[in-house]
Design a protein around this motif. Structure first.
Motif, mmCIF file in Angstrom:
data_model
loop_
_atom_site.group_PDB
_atom_site.id
_atom_site.type_symbol
_atom_site.label_atom_id
_atom_site.label_comp_id
_atom_site.label_asym_id
_atom_site.label_seq_id
_atom_site.Cartn_x
_atom_site.Cartn_y
_atom_site.Cartn_z
ATOM 1 N N ASP A 178 0.816 -1.217 0.000
ATOM 2 C CA ASP A 178 0.000 0.000 0.000
ATOM 3 C C ASP A 178 0.853 1.271 0.000
ATOM 4 O O ASP A 178 0.323 2.377 -0.158
ATOM 5 C CB ASP A 178 -0.974 0.013 1.180
ATOM 6 C CG ASP A 178 -0.282 0.047 2.542
ATOM 7 O OD1 ASP A 178 0.964 -0.091 2.590
ATOM 8 O OD2 ASP A 178 -0.979 0.211 3.559
ATOM 9 N N ALA A 179 2.171 1.122 0.167
ATOM 10 C CA ALA A 179 3.071 2.270 0.130
ATOM 11 C C ALA A 179 3.978 2.241 -1.101
ATOM 12 O O ALA A 179 4.846 3.102 -1.243
ATOM 13 C CB ALA A 179 3.929 2.308 1.393
ATOM 14 N N LEU A 180 3.758 1.265 -1.968
ATOM 15 C CA LEU A 180 4.605 1.114 -3.154
ATOM 16 C C LEU A 180 4.189 2.107 -4.236
ATOM 17 O O LEU A 180 2.996 2.337 -4.470
ATOM 18 C CB LEU A 180 4.480 -0.308 -3.706
ATOM 19 C CG LEU A 180 5.341 -0.632 -4.921
ATOM 20 C CD1 LEU A 180 6.772 -0.901 -4.502
ATOM 21 C CD2 LEU A 180 4.780 -1.824 -5.685
ATOM 22 N N VAL A 181 5.177 2.694 -4.919
ATOM 23 C CA VAL A 181 4.950 3.533 -6.092
ATOM 24 C C VAL A 181 5.872 3.017 -7.191
ATOM 25 O O VAL A 181 7.067 2.842 -6.961
ATOM 26 C CB VAL A 181 5.256 5.022 -5.809
ATOM 27 C CG1 VAL A 181 5.024 5.857 -7.068
ATOM 28 C CG2 VAL A 181 4.416 5.536 -4.654
ATOM 29 N N GLU A 182 5.320 2.771 -8.366
ATOM 30 C CA GLU A 182 6.158 2.335 -9.475
ATOM 31 C C GLU A 182 5.506 2.718 -10.793
ATOM 32 O O GLU A 182 4.297 2.944 -10.876
ATOM 33 C CB GLU A 182 6.427 0.830 -9.428
ATOM 34 C CG GLU A 182 5.232 -0.054 -9.572
ATOM 35 C CD GLU A 182 5.599 -1.544 -9.511
ATOM 36 O OE1 GLU A 182 6.803 -1.863 -9.581
ATOM 37 O OE2 GLU A 182 4.684 -2.369 -9.398
ATOM 38 N N GLU A 183 6.342 2.779 -11.824
ATOM 39 C CA GLU A 183 5.872 3.086 -13.163
ATOM 40 C C GLU A 183 6.803 2.396 -14.143
ATOM 41 O O GLU A 183 8.019 2.347 -13.942
ATOM 42 C CB GLU A 183 5.868 4.592 -13.415
ATOM 43 C CG GLU A 183 5.271 4.978 -14.768
ATOM 44 C CD GLU A 183 5.253 6.486 -14.974
ATOM 45 O OE1 GLU A 183 4.643 6.934 -15.967
ATOM 46 O OE2 GLU A 183 5.844 7.204 -14.157
ATOM 47 N N GLY A 184 6.235 1.858 -15.210
ATOM 48 C CA GLY A 184 7.037 1.184 -16.218
ATOM 49 C C GLY A 184 7.288 -0.271 -15.862
ATOM 50 O O GLY A 184 6.599 -0.875 -15.032
ATOM 51 N N ASP A 185 8.299 -0.856 -16.494
ATOM 52 C CA ASP A 185 8.620 -2.275 -16.329
ATOM 53 C C ASP A 185 9.677 -2.428 -15.243
ATOM 54 O O ASP A 185 10.861 -2.170 -15.465
ATOM 55 C CB ASP A 185 9.135 -2.836 -17.658
ATOM 56 C CG ASP A 185 9.505 -4.303 -17.562
ATOM 57 O OD1 ASP A 185 9.271 -4.923 -16.502
ATOM 58 O OD2 ASP A 185 10.051 -4.845 -18.550
ATOM 59 N N THR A 310 9.640 2.804 -5.960
ATOM 60 C CA THR A 310 10.037 3.487 -4.741
ATOM 61 C C THR A 310 8.942 3.327 -3.695
ATOM 62 O O THR A 310 7.953 2.620 -3.907
ATOM 63 C CB THR A 310 10.338 4.972 -5.016
ATOM 64 O OG1 THR A 310 10.918 5.541 -3.852
ATOM 65 C CG2 THR A 310 9.098 5.749 -5.443
ATOM 66 N N ALA A 311 9.132 4.008 -2.584
ATOM 67 C CA ALA A 311 8.140 4.031 -1.512
ATOM 68 C C ALA A 311 7.516 5.413 -1.443
ATOM 69 O O ALA A 311 8.213 6.423 -1.550
ATOM 70 C CB ALA A 311 8.806 3.686 -0.175
ATOM 71 N N ALA A 312 6.219 5.477 -1.251
ATOM 72 C CA ALA A 312 5.519 6.765 -1.244
ATOM 73 C C ALA A 312 6.036 7.684 -0.141
ATOM 74 O O ALA A 312 6.067 8.904 -0.307
ATOM 75 C CB ALA A 312 4.016 6.535 -1.084
ATOM 76 N N PHE A 313 6.464 7.110 0.989
ATOM 77 C CA PHE A 313 6.895 7.926 2.123
ATOM 78 C C PHE A 313 8.368 8.362 1.998
ATOM 79 O O PHE A 313 8.849 9.133 2.821
ATOM 80 C CB PHE A 313 6.692 7.162 3.436
ATOM 81 C CG PHE A 313 7.306 5.788 3.449
ATOM 82 C CD1 PHE A 313 8.655 5.603 3.734
ATOM 83 C CD2 PHE A 313 6.530 4.676 3.162
ATOM 84 C CE1 PHE A 313 9.213 4.343 3.744
ATOM 85 C CE2 PHE A 313 7.079 3.404 3.159
ATOM 86 C CZ PHE A 313 8.427 3.235 3.454
ATOM 87 N N ALA A 314 9.071 7.853 0.989
ATOM 88 C CA ALA A 314 10.468 8.250 0.749
ATOM 89 C C ALA A 314 10.701 8.203 -0.760
ATOM 90 O O ALA A 314 11.565 7.485 -1.249
ATOM 91 C CB ALA A 314 11.439 7.340 1.499
ATOM 92 N N PHE A 315 9.900 9.004 -1.471
ATOM 93 C CA PHE A 315 9.814 8.879 -2.934
ATOM 94 C C PHE A 315 11.180 9.021 -3.597
ATOM 95 O O PHE A 315 11.576 8.169 -4.396
ATOM 96 C CB PHE A 315 8.848 9.932 -3.483
ATOM 97 C CG PHE A 315 8.468 9.716 -4.920
ATOM 98 C CD1 PHE A 315 7.282 9.093 -5.249
ATOM 99 C CD2 PHE A 315 9.301 10.137 -5.945
ATOM 100 C CE1 PHE A 315 6.921 8.883 -6.578
ATOM 101 C CE2 PHE A 315 8.961 9.940 -7.283
ATOM 102 C CZ PHE A 315 7.764 9.318 -7.588
ATOM 103 N N GLU A 316 11.900 10.078 -3.285
ATOM 104 C CA GLU A 316 13.205 10.295 -3.914
ATOM 105 C C GLU A 316 14.316 9.518 -3.216
ATOM 106 O O GLU A 316 15.219 8.993 -3.870
ATOM 107 C CB GLU A 316 13.536 11.794 -3.919
ATOM 108 C CG GLU A 316 12.599 12.595 -4.808
ATOM 109 C CD GLU A 316 12.847 14.093 -4.738
ATOM 110 O OE1 GLU A 316 12.326 14.820 -5.592
ATOM 111 O OE2 GLU A 316 13.563 14.538 -3.814
#
Length: 506
Positions: A178-185, A310-316
């Motif tokens: 629920d905290a995962l952020v991703e885009e692409g392959d 990445t993680a939403a709470f530590a995006f960069e």
């Protein structure tokens, strides 16, 4: 994991470090500030306009042995005094003070010393590609502090330094879904280990975790983030430091790929973080660059930045970018090499071997120049084709047979930038940063060879409206890294001054 520990430095290492660190700093001072005077006895003399002092150096693309005329005689200037001299000159030249950059210059020299000591006792990789990626001890030839590592203690970064022939496993984290952020392959990341139910794998660079670890304590405490151990294999840091390579030969699923991480460390002009705004436009720029290369009739290849996770709470802070490996891109039987390494020098450099420099250079131009020009003219894509983002594959005889380009973060698209700005950036990256350096390294080995008539012919055969002016203009744009850093410009900024154009001719 091959750990490289710092050790006391002997006099020979100190002298070599001074020479490595002085050369790019002198290049910057001479290009951006100094005024050329008549030479004396094989040395080039310059006037420093801020105080009127005279500086002389031993000539070459890597100037050496700086001396200042003082009290009626030439006095040798060591690296520490050279930094003071440059800082004083820039204060007078710009009217601005800067305490940060001189510290970076010293940090860069001290880093070189640590790297040289480490290289003296660690065997380089057997693979020529990895050897080329890990060869850049001097680094950017026109940056005042190309090897600065953020001012931290040597022990904090030496084990991860490509120039020290490091290799190491990645830390495996798991981020709650629920905290995962991703885009692409990003499927290659899931092959690096096994995440527990409800989590996804998120590899991390160990130096990255050392830098931001305290900020993640809450996420580890509440279970949003888990530490799973390390990868079952080592990765090799490339010239970019924060980008690592997992070669195809490694016995691990998902090998043969590159991973690019965030590092909160200034390396050359930028803090090397994967910035949110760059990640959010990654798919667009990468798709455009890949399409521009694939549409061409030639062997050139683009190493695609497939996606990020990445993680939403530590995006960069925790972002990791997945890049194509070399397999499926490099021509069969060819050996890829980092273009920057050709200019820097390394064991296995094909420039050390060509019997006919004209044949080698014309082959090099045929592979490197057309893809960049065609991407710009036909697709509005400005590749960042500087030395560190370009690979050149050579055949068994060392002749270039293919160019490969990488790093969507540096790609610019028209009309996001104007055509004029895009062309200026292309000329700087391809001609000033890239071709002039490789040409100079070739001429060092073959002093009777003039590389520029062949380069003019290569550019002239392309139907690009800007080329006729390029071939007649007396100047080219040279980036002012010293003044950019001294004046505190944004790391992504680029300001240029006119340099003599070797392409200009009949």
């Amino acid at each position: 994991m091959e750990r490289v520990e710092p050790m006391p430095l002997g006099g020979d290492v100190a002298r070599r470090a001074d020479a490595h660190a002085a050369a790019p700093l002198l290049n910057c001072l001479i290009r951006e500030v100094a005024q050329r005077c008549p030479g004396q006895g094989g040395r080039r003399v310059y006037r420093l306009p801020g105080g009127g002092r005279l500086l002389r150096v031993r000539e070459g693309r890597r100037p050496a042995d700086p001396e200042v005329y003082t009290a009626g005689a030439w006095q040798r200037v060591g690296h520490t005094d050279l930094v003071k001299l440059v800082a004083e000159e820039l204060r007078r030249h710009t009217g601005l003070s800067n305490d940060e950059l001189p510290a970076e210059m010293i940090d860069s020299r001290d880093a070189v010393a640590a790297l040289l000591a480490a290289r003296d006792r660690v065997a380089p990789p057997a693979d020529p590609y990895l050897r080329s990626e890990q060869s850049l001890v001097t680094g950017h030839p026109y940056h005042p502090a190309p090897k600065a590592r953020g001012g931290g203690p040597v022990a904090s970064w030496l084990a991860y330094a490509p120039e020290a022939h490091a290799r190491f496993p990645l830390v495996l984290l798991a981020v709650r879904e629920d905290a995962l952020v991703e885009e692409g392959d990003t499927a290659a990341l899931d092959a690096l280990g096994q995440a527990p139910p409800g989590y996804r794998l998120l590899p991390a660079h160990p130096w990255q975790l050392d830098l931001v670890g305290g900020d993640l304590a809450g996420a580890f405490a509440d279970g949003r983030l888990l530490r799973l151990g390390t990868t079952a294999f080592d990765v090799w840091p490339t010239a970019a430091v924060r980008t690592v390579h997992a070669p195809a030969a490694d016995p691990a699923p998902g090998a043969d790929l590159f991973l690019k991480f965030s590092l909160d460390v200034r390396i050359t002009n930028d803090v090397r973080r994967l910035w949110r705004h760059d990640l959010l436009k990654l798919r667009r720029t990468d798709t455009a660059a890949a399409g521009a290369i694939e549409a061409q009739d030639g062997p050139a290849a683009w190493l695609s930045d497939r996606g990020y996770r990445t993680a939403a709470f530590a995006f960069e802070e925790l972002a990791v970018l997945v890049r194509d490996g070399l397999g499926g891109h490099v021509l069969p039987g060819a050996t890829p090499l980092l273009a920057a390494a050709l200019a820097e020098g390394f064991d296995g450099n094909p420039l050390d071997g060509p019997a006919d420099p004209a044949v080698w250079w014309e082959a090099y131009l045929r592979q490197v120049v057309p893809p960049v020009l065609n991407a710009f003219a036909r697709h509005g894509v400005v590749l960042e084709a500087h030395l560190q983002n370009s690979l050149v594959a050579v055949d068994t005889g060392g002749i270039p047979v293919q160019a490969l380009f990488r790093d969507a973060e540096g790609v610019k698209l028209l009309p996001d930038v104007t055509r004029a700005a895009g062309w200026e950036r292309l000329v700087y990256c391809l001609v000033v940063n890239h071709l002039t350096e490789v040409a100079a390294a070739l001429v060092e080995r073959h002093p009777d060879h003039d590389p520029w008539p062949a380069a003019r012919r290569e550019f002239a055969r392309h139907d690009v409206p800007e080329i006729p002016r390029l071939l007649t203009s007396p100047t080219l744009p040279g980036k002012t890294n010293l003044l950019l850093r001294w004046t505190g410009a944004d790391g992504a900024d680029a300001r240029y001054l006119p340099l003599p154009n070797p392409l200009s001719g009949p």
